[in-house]
Scaffold this motif. Structure first.
Motif, PDB file in Angstrom:
ATOM      1  N   MET A   1       3.259  16.304  12.527  1.00  0.00           N
ATOM      2  CA  MET A   1       3.127  16.137  11.061  1.00  0.00           C
ATOM      3  C   MET A   1       2.543  15.189   8.918  1.00  0.00           C
ATOM      4  SD  MET A   1       7.120  13.876  10.912  1.00  0.00           S
ATOM      5  CE  MET A   1       6.252  12.051  10.993  1.00  0.00           C
ATOM      6  N   ALA A   2       3.273  15.975   8.109  1.00  0.00           N
ATOM      7  CA  ALA A   2       2.367  15.558   7.190  1.00  0.00           C
ATOM      8  C   ALA A   2       3.197  14.052   6.393  1.00  0.00           C
ATOM      9  CB  ALA A   2       2.720  16.541   6.235  1.00  0.00           C
ATOM     10  N   ASN A   3       2.635  13.971   6.530  1.00  0.00           N
ATOM     11  CA  ASN A   3       2.401  12.227   5.632  1.00  0.00           C
ATOM     12  C   ASN A   3       2.883  12.130   3.887  1.00  0.00           C
ATOM     13  OD1 ASN A   3       2.513  11.006   8.068  1.00  0.00           O
ATOM     14  ND2 ASN A   3       0.318  10.826   7.793  1.00  0.00           N
ATOM     15  N   TYR A   4       4.026  12.005   4.045  1.00  0.00           N
ATOM     16  CA  TYR A   4       4.969  12.547   2.181  1.00  0.00           C
ATOM     17  C   TYR A   4       4.955  10.828   2.040  1.00  0.00           C
ATOM     18  CZ  TYR A   4       5.163  17.245   2.645  1.00  0.00           C
ATOM     19  OH  TYR A   4       4.187  18.891   3.317  1.00  0.00           O
ATOM     20  N   GLN A   5       5.372  10.513   0.597  1.00  0.00           N
ATOM     21  CA  GLN A   5       4.746   9.039   0.573  1.00  0.00           C
ATOM     22  C   GLN A   5       6.599   9.134  -0.354  1.00  0.00           C
ATOM     23  OE1 GLN A   5       2.529   9.456  -3.167  1.00  0.00           O
ATOM     24  NE2 GLN A   5       0.416   9.702  -1.791  1.00  0.00           N
ATOM     25  N   PHE A   6       7.392   9.473   0.220  1.00  0.00           N
ATOM     26  CA  PHE A   6       8.708   9.687  -0.817  1.00  0.00           C
ATOM     27  C   PHE A   6       9.345   8.164  -0.513  1.00  0.00           C
ATOM     28  CE2 PHE A   6      13.286  10.482   0.890  1.00  0.00           C
ATOM     29  CZ  PHE A   6      14.087  10.963  -1.169  1.00  0.00           C
ATOM     30  N   TYR A   7       9.522   8.094   0.711  1.00  0.00           N
ATOM     31  CA  TYR A   7       9.835   6.926   1.332  1.00  0.00           C
ATOM     32  C   TYR A   7       9.002   5.069   0.543  1.00  0.00           C
ATOM     33  CZ  TYR A   7      12.065   9.309   5.019  1.00  0.00           C
ATOM     34  OH  TYR A   7      12.540  10.384   5.394  1.00  0.00           O
ATOM     35  N   ARG A   8       7.734   5.837  -0.352  1.00  0.00           N
ATOM     36  CA  ARG A   8       7.743   4.371  -1.045  1.00  0.00           C
ATOM     37  C   ARG A   8       8.066   3.647  -2.280  1.00  0.00           C
ATOM     38  NH1 ARG A   8       1.152   6.336  -2.481  1.00  0.00           N
ATOM     39  NH2 ARG A   8       0.775   6.338  -0.170  1.00  0.00           N
ATOM     40  N   GLY A   9       9.684   4.887  -2.622  1.00  0.00           N
ATOM     41  CA  GLY A   9      10.645   4.266  -2.999  1.00  0.00           C
ATOM     42  C   GLY A   9      11.809   3.607  -2.444  1.00  0.00           C
ATOM     43  N   THR A  10      11.214   3.367  -1.628  1.00  0.00           N
ATOM     44  CA  THR A  10      12.373   2.119  -0.992  1.00  0.00           C
ATOM     45  C   THR A  10      12.723   0.776  -1.624  1.00  0.00           C
ATOM     46  OG1 THR A  10      11.437   2.136   1.267  1.00  0.00           O
ATOM     47  CG2 THR A  10      12.559   3.914   0.725  1.00  0.00           C
ATOM     48  N   THR A  11      13.039  -0.112  -0.724  1.00  0.00           N
ATOM     49  CA  THR A  11      12.732  -1.457  -0.943  1.00  0.00           C
ATOM     50  C   THR A  11      11.390  -1.817  -0.902  1.00  0.00           C
ATOM     51  OG1 THR A  11      15.300  -1.741  -1.634  1.00  0.00           O
ATOM     52  CG2 THR A  11      14.124  -3.738  -0.612  1.00  0.00           C
ATOM     53  N   LEU A  12      11.300  -1.659   0.725  1.00  0.00           N
ATOM     54  CA  LEU A  12      10.338  -1.303   1.019  1.00  0.00           C
ATOM     55  C   LEU A  12       9.163  -1.026   1.021  1.00  0.00           C
ATOM     56  CD1 LEU A  12       9.327  -3.048   4.418  1.00  0.00           C
ATOM     57  CD2 LEU A  12       9.483  -0.847   5.363  1.00  0.00           C
ATOM     58  N   GLY A  13       9.220  -0.053   0.572  1.00  0.00           N
ATOM     59  CA  GLY A  13       8.044   0.531  -0.537  1.00  0.00           C
ATOM     60  C   GLY A  13       7.609  -0.211  -1.483  1.00  0.00           C
ATOM     61  N   THR A  14       8.802  -0.277  -2.639  1.00  0.00           N
ATOM     62  CA  THR A  14       8.128  -0.631  -3.445  1.00  0.00           C
ATOM     63  C   THR A  14       7.726  -2.440  -2.970  1.00  0.00           C
ATOM     64  OG1 THR A  14      10.381  -1.011  -3.935  1.00  0.00           O
ATOM     65  CG2 THR A  14       9.626   1.039  -4.852  1.00  0.00           C
ATOM     66  N   THR A  15       8.228  -2.985  -2.638  1.00  0.00           N
ATOM     67  CA  THR A  15       6.980  -4.258  -2.269  1.00  0.00           C
ATOM     68  C   THR A  15       6.802  -4.489  -1.723  1.00  0.00           C
ATOM     69  OG1 THR A  15      10.096  -5.050  -1.138  1.00  0.00           O
ATOM     70  CG2 THR A  15       8.503  -6.169  -0.291  1.00  0.00           C
ATOM     71  N   LEU A  16       6.683  -3.205  -0.786  1.00  0.00           N
ATOM     72  CA  LEU A  16       4.783  -3.515  -0.374  1.00  0.00           C
ATOM     73  C   LEU A  16       4.143  -2.657  -1.440  1.00  0.00           C
ATOM     74  CD1 LEU A  16       2.386  -3.287   1.660  1.00  0.00           C
ATOM     75  CD2 LEU A  16       3.147  -0.597   2.306  1.00  0.00           C
ATOM     76  N   GLU A  18       3.707  -3.503  -4.055  1.00  0.00           N
ATOM     77  CA  GLU A  18       3.828  -5.214  -5.417  1.00  0.00           C
ATOM     78  C   GLU A  18       2.922  -5.790  -4.888  1.00  0.00           C
ATOM     79  OE1 GLU A  18       7.994  -6.143  -6.009  1.00  0.00           O
ATOM     80  OE2 GLU A  18       8.519  -4.553  -8.034  1.00  0.00           O
ATOM     81  N   THR A  19       3.164  -6.116  -3.555  1.00  0.00           N
ATOM     82  CA  THR A  19       2.688  -6.788  -2.765  1.00  0.00           C
ATOM     83  C   THR A  19       0.645  -6.472  -2.549  1.00  0.00           C
ATOM     84  OG1 THR A  19       3.841  -7.630  -1.255  1.00  0.00           O
ATOM     85  CG2 THR A  19       2.198  -8.013  -0.464  1.00  0.00           C
ATOM     86  N   LEU A  20       0.308  -5.475  -2.612  1.00  0.00           N
ATOM     87  CA  LEU A  20      -0.695  -5.027  -3.109  1.00  0.00           C
ATOM     88  C   LEU A  20      -1.600  -5.481  -4.168  1.00  0.00           C
ATOM     89  CD1 LEU A  20      -0.401  -0.936  -0.674  1.00  0.00           C
ATOM     90  CD2 LEU A  20      -1.659  -4.092  -0.105  1.00  0.00           C
ATOM     91  N   ASP A  21      -0.314  -4.601  -5.070  1.00  0.00           N
ATOM     92  CA  ASP A  21      -1.201  -4.990  -6.627  1.00  0.00           C
ATOM     93  C   ASP A  21      -1.598  -5.879  -6.817  1.00  0.00           C
ATOM     94  OD1 ASP A  21      -0.363  -2.144  -6.564  1.00  0.00           O
ATOM     95  OD2 ASP A  21       1.559  -2.338  -8.261  1.00  0.00           O
ATOM     96  N   GLU A  22      -0.470  -7.213  -6.537  1.00  0.00           N
ATOM     97  CA  GLU A  22      -0.985  -8.469  -7.230  1.00  0.00           C
ATOM     98  C   GLU A  22      -1.721  -8.996  -6.181  1.00  0.00           C
ATOM     99  OE1 GLU A  22       1.116 -12.918  -5.639  1.00  0.00           O
ATOM    100  OE2 GLU A  22       2.396 -11.501  -6.104  1.00  0.00           O
ATOM    101  N   MET A  23      -1.941  -7.959  -5.031  1.00  0.00           N
ATOM    102  CA  MET A  23      -3.751  -8.593  -3.730  1.00  0.00           C
ATOM    103  C   MET A  23      -5.278  -8.454  -4.546  1.00  0.00           C
ATOM    104  SD  MET A  23      -2.241  -8.792  -0.173  1.00  0.00           S
ATOM    105  CE  MET A  23      -3.550  -9.701   0.873  1.00  0.00           C
ATOM    106  N   ILE A  24      -4.591  -7.190  -5.393  1.00  0.00           N
ATOM    107  CA  ILE A  24      -5.938  -6.341  -5.815  1.00  0.00           C
ATOM    108  C   ILE A  24      -6.228  -7.331  -7.562  1.00  0.00           C
ATOM    109  CG2 ILE A  24      -6.363  -4.360  -7.767  1.00  0.00           C
ATOM    110  CD1 ILE A  24      -4.694  -2.526  -5.368  1.00  0.00           C
TER     111      ILE A  24
END
Length: 118
Positions: A1-16, A18-24
């Motif tokens: 199964m291919a992995n798509y980025q569609f779920y990055r737009g969910t609350t969980l995905g955007t929160t992740l 944002e957290t990664l951006d802050e850590m960077i």
């Protein structure tokens, strides 16, 4: 199964994200490591939805717009009704299926078996 980025737009995905951006920005994580985390999120969420969700959904409504592009269907329904049920619910008479209605809904789908987004 291919992995798509569609779920990055969910609350969980955007929160992740944002957290990664802050850590960077605090030099706690490299961009390469953050990219690896996001790729693992994509893989995990797609796998979880494919393996753990066992509901059937029937929808109806007036088809306003449809599009098929890059093996992905996009449907826009007006005055829609969605009826969901769980496996084993048919012909048992035990649980009442949930029904939702509304003015407009957008459905984005493709065939998970052919390696496309689901």
């Amino acid at each position: 199964m291919a992995n798509y980025q569609f779920y990055r737009g969910t609350t969980l995905g955007t929160t992740l994200q944002e957290t990664l951006d802050e850590m960077i920005s605090r030099n706690q994580l490299t961009e390469q490591a953050a990219s690896k985390v996001l790729s693992e999120f994509d893989r995990s969420i797609n796998e979880a939805l494919d393996k753990r969700i066992h509901k059937k959904v029937h929808f109806s409504g007036k088809l306003n717009t449809y599009r098929f592009c890059d093996n992905v269907w996009t449907l826009i329904l007006q005055d829609y009704s969605i009826k969901e049920s769980t496996p084993g619910q048919h012909n048992t008479g035990t649980a009442t299926p949930q029904t939702s209605t509304g003015a407009k809904i957008k459905i984005v789908a493709c065939d998970a078996k052919s390696g496309q987004q689901s």
